[in-house]
Design an enzyme around this catalytic site. Structure first.
Site, PDB file in Angstrom:
ATOM      1  N   HIS A   1      50.835  50.181  41.372  1.00  0.00           N
ATOM      2  CA  HIS A   1      52.195  50.511  41.799  1.00  0.00           C
ATOM      3  C   HIS A   1      53.181  50.726  40.642  1.00  0.00           C
ATOM      4  O   HIS A   1      54.351  50.987  40.899  1.00  0.00           O
ATOM      5  CB  HIS A   1      52.739  49.414  42.711  1.00  0.00           C
ATOM      6  CG  HIS A   1      52.059  49.357  44.046  1.00  0.00           C
ATOM      7  ND1 HIS A   1      52.157  50.370  44.980  1.00  0.00           N
ATOM      8  CD2 HIS A   1      51.258  48.417  44.609  1.00  0.00           C
ATOM      9  CE1 HIS A   1      51.463  50.058  46.063  1.00  0.00           C
ATOM     10  NE2 HIS A   1      50.895  48.883  45.860  1.00  0.00           N
TER      11      HIS A   1
ATOM     12  N   GLN B   1      40.936  42.885  47.266  1.00  0.00           N
ATOM     13  CA  GLN B   1      42.180  42.749  48.005  1.00  0.00           C
ATOM     14  C   GLN B   1      41.953  43.106  49.477  1.00  0.00           C
ATOM     15  O   GLN B   1      41.428  44.168  49.800  1.00  0.00           O
ATOM     16  CB  GLN B   1      43.256  43.650  47.384  1.00  0.00           C
ATOM     17  CG  GLN B   1      44.665  43.278  47.815  1.00  0.00           C
ATOM     18  CD  GLN B   1      45.716  43.697  46.798  1.00  0.00           C
ATOM     19  OE1 GLN B   1      45.572  43.478  45.597  1.00  0.00           O
ATOM     20  NE2 GLN B   1      46.780  44.304  47.275  1.00  0.00           N
TER      21      GLN B   1
ATOM     22  N   GLU C   1      43.507  44.047  52.983  1.00  0.00           N
ATOM     23  CA  GLU C   1      44.773  44.656  53.366  1.00  0.00           C
ATOM     24  C   GLU C   1      44.721  45.390  54.706  1.00  0.00           C
ATOM     25  O   GLU C   1      45.602  46.202  54.992  1.00  0.00           O
ATOM     26  CB  GLU C   1      45.231  45.636  52.278  1.00  0.00           C
ATOM     27  CG  GLU C   1      45.329  45.005  50.894  1.00  0.00           C
ATOM     28  CD  GLU C   1      45.810  45.979  49.854  1.00  0.00           C
ATOM     29  OE1 GLU C   1      47.036  46.066  49.673  1.00  0.00           O
ATOM     30  OE2 GLU C   1      44.973  46.654  49.230  1.00  0.00           O
TER      31      GLU C   1
ATOM     32  N   ASP D   1      50.640  45.415  52.905  1.00  0.00           N
ATOM     33  CA  ASP D   1      49.815  46.459  53.510  1.00  0.00           C
ATOM     34  C   ASP D   1      49.108  45.944  54.757  1.00  0.00           C
ATOM     35  O   ASP D   1      48.856  46.720  55.695  1.00  0.00           O
ATOM     36  CB  ASP D   1      48.805  46.998  52.498  1.00  0.00           C
ATOM     37  CG  ASP D   1      49.434  47.999  51.548  1.00  0.00           C
ATOM     38  OD1 ASP D   1      50.497  48.549  51.888  1.00  0.00           O
ATOM     39  OD2 ASP D   1      48.876  48.241  50.467  1.00  0.00           O
TER      40      ASP D   1
END
Length: 249
Positions: free
Chosen positions: A38, A139, A141, A167
């Site tokens: 990001h 991760q 999500e 998310d």
């Protein structure tokens, strides 16, 4: 300066300045995570950030922008301690990521020249061993990933699971990372990681949230970010109290 505690604590770094890593290395943090998903990091800046971590003796993880063999190879070659891999939805994807990141039993290309091999000062056997110590954290999500969390956690060489609550909330059609359904899914993922004896990770906004989720089994925390910490410090000296914010990766 890193002290022993029941959980490991780090922070996201979103600003391209290796001096920040040097400064954070003087604190009691256990690690930092460079957010290449990001924030605007190119390969050259990532190299400098990881070099700063090696100089400051603080492990540097990289949250990669995509599951791509070239990205994974590059991040590990420059000496990242591990990778935080977004959007891992199945055990099959987890096995693919591990294969990209491993020499032995995997598909990672070898060179003795990069930082991870100490610039050809290690033998090939030593470099292979050193390279295969990098931690791969998946991760979680999506609802599919939550359902597959136990299977993902049990994939060999997956070091842990990391709940991406923002998310995850979006995937559930929600806009609140602390909605009851999100918190229930978070607890399920933390339990899956704990049962597999893996790291149970998440992003939190500060100490109160960290303490809350530590009681639920979380043991690898990314707390806030360099940007948030800077804002909070400036607000404090300006006489304005920091606002309460819900945490989300």
């Amino acid at each position: 300066m890193h002290r022993t505690r029941s959980a490991q604590i780090g922070t996201f770094v979103k600003t391209g300045a290796p001096q920040l890593i040097e400064v954070l290395g003087t604190t009691a943090l256990d690690f930092v995570v460079i957010d290449a998903e990001h924030a605007p990091f190119d390969r050259g800046m990532l190299d400098l950030m990881v070099m700063g971590g090696h100089a400051a003796r603080i492990p540097v993880f990289i949250r990669i922008p995509e599951m791509n063999p070239a990205v994974i190879l590059s991040c590990l070659d420059i000496g990242a301690a591990g990778l935080l891999v977004p959007h891992v939805d199945s055990a099959e994807q987890a096995r693919e990521v591990v294969a990209m990141a491993r020499y032995r039993g995997g598909r990672r290309g070898y060179s003795g020249g990069p930082r991870c091999a100490r610039y050809a000062s290690l033998s090939m056997a030593q470099a292979l061993h050193q390279g295969d110590q990098a931690q791969i954290i998946c991760q979680i999500e999506s609802a599919q990933a939550v359902a597959q969390a136990q299977a993902i956690a049990e994939v060999p060489d997956v070091a842990g699971l990391f709940v991406g609550r923002a998310d995850l909330a979006l995937a559930m059609g929600l806009d609140d990372a602390r909605a009851p359904a999100v918190l229930q899914a978070t607890q399920a993922v933390l339990q899956a990681a704990t049962r597999a004896d893996k790291l149970a990770g998440m992003h939190v906004g500060g100490t109160p949230e960290r303490e809350q989720f530590m009681h639920q089994g979380a043991n690898w925390f990314v707390v806030a970010s360099d940007q948030t910490l800077l804002r909070q410090a400036v607000q404090a000296i300006a006489g304005v109290g920091p606002k309460d914010r819900s945490a989300a990766a």
